[in-house]
Write an enzyme that holds these catalytic residues in place. Sequence first.
Site, PDB file in Angstrom:
ATOM      1  N   ASP A 256      -3.650  -8.876   5.428  1.00 52.92           N
ATOM      2  CA  ASP A 256      -4.521  -9.684   4.712  1.00 52.92           C
ATOM      3  C   ASP A 256      -4.034 -11.173   4.836  1.00 52.92           C
ATOM      4  OD1 ASP A 256      -6.796  -7.861   4.369  1.00 52.92           O
ATOM      5  OD2 ASP A 256      -5.671  -7.013   2.923  1.00 52.92           O
TER       6      ASP A 256
ATOM      7  N   GLU B  65       0.809  -1.209  -0.179  1.00 51.71           N
ATOM      8  CA  GLU B  65       0.115  -0.023  -0.006  1.00 51.71           C
ATOM      9  C   GLU B  65       0.835   1.224  -0.085  1.00 51.71           C
ATOM     10  OE1 GLU B  65      -3.419  -1.974   2.787  1.00 51.71           O
ATOM     11  OE2 GLU B  65      -1.404  -1.123   3.773  1.00 51.71           O
TER      12      GLU B  65
END
Length: 397
Positions: free
Chosen positions: A166, A150
Amino acid sequence: MRIRRLLTATAVALVTAAGLLTATGGGAAEAAVPATIPLTITNNSGRGDAVWIYNLGTNLATGQQGWADAAGNFHAWPAGGNPPTPAPDASIAGPGNGGSITIRMPKFSGRVYFSYGQKLVFKLTTGGLVQPAVQNPSDPNRNILFASSEYTLNDSGLWINSTQVDMFAVPYAVGVRPASGATKTTGHLKPGGYNAFFNSLRNQGGGWGNLIHTAPNGTILRALSPLYGVETGAIPANIMDDYINRVWSKYSSQTLTVTPFTDQPGIKYFGRVSGNTMNFTNSSGQVVTSFQKPDSASVFGCFKLLDAPNDLVRGPISRTLCAGYNRSTLLTNPNQPDPNNSNFYKDAVTNQYSKKIHEQMADGKAYGFAFDDVGAHEALVHDGNPQQAYVTLDPFN
């Protein structure tokens, strides 16, 4: 992908509901940040697979969702459908083993995906892009080896992370080179750390090994986060209950003190349990927020009963509680957050997934759960005047 917020009292960096890192806040470096900066991707994986790169996110100038090509040009997604329709091919051919490529990063709140062996499948609904969700056995990306980083590049600089919120799938590191000074990097595993993580998780009692996904040929693809493990039934839904119950018992007769802002130590909140509710008061004795007794999913996901709105009271308290539960420091230290990582994950009931990731990181930093940034234990680098960004695909050993 899960919501994540990196919050201080004066500036915010967050993952929106679309799952992308964003940031706000000003600074003297604003004028120095160009429209795009170079991102060099180096393949030290030791694998012979083709690598595919995707730079997906939100154009910060317009709010449109889309993707960036190798030159950093923005392309808005077309309208999607119901059922979802195939997205345009946004892939960039990545470097072979031992090689590097350099692309341009625009001012984006986004993710850089990298997949091995085959391209990822992206689709569009009427609400926008469908992110990969490999906890779903029918997801078309289920048997593809991939990961993502990210990032936000805006007028205040670059934030880029190495995340396992995740899943843990691909060993990689990120970096940023400022206008002056040494390159900042994070995310590298210790030598042998990839195999050590999976071996340790596989051998952990209580079903933790069930988080590991393998390809049809038996090779390891990833370990899912424990939140997805609970949601899919891979690990017991009550796996954290014993610890949660002990916390609830302790703070029925004692006070939990939360100091959520490192730069404002005078702001404190005081928690006490009454029945099924933990009430937090400020220094004046006023109740400012309350939490119902959380379950394992709320702890691992830092949501639901531990929801953390983007405010300056409930959100920061919830972040601190979430970190304390995952790191199992709430029983050993009534003053949270506990700043000493040598105290983390000591209880028999803890987030074993996050524990094992941190153990194998060369610098000890990781995003093992959504608010691993509490106390600055996250794998993130930032610079207000970035000249160059890096993603390094590391060996699978």
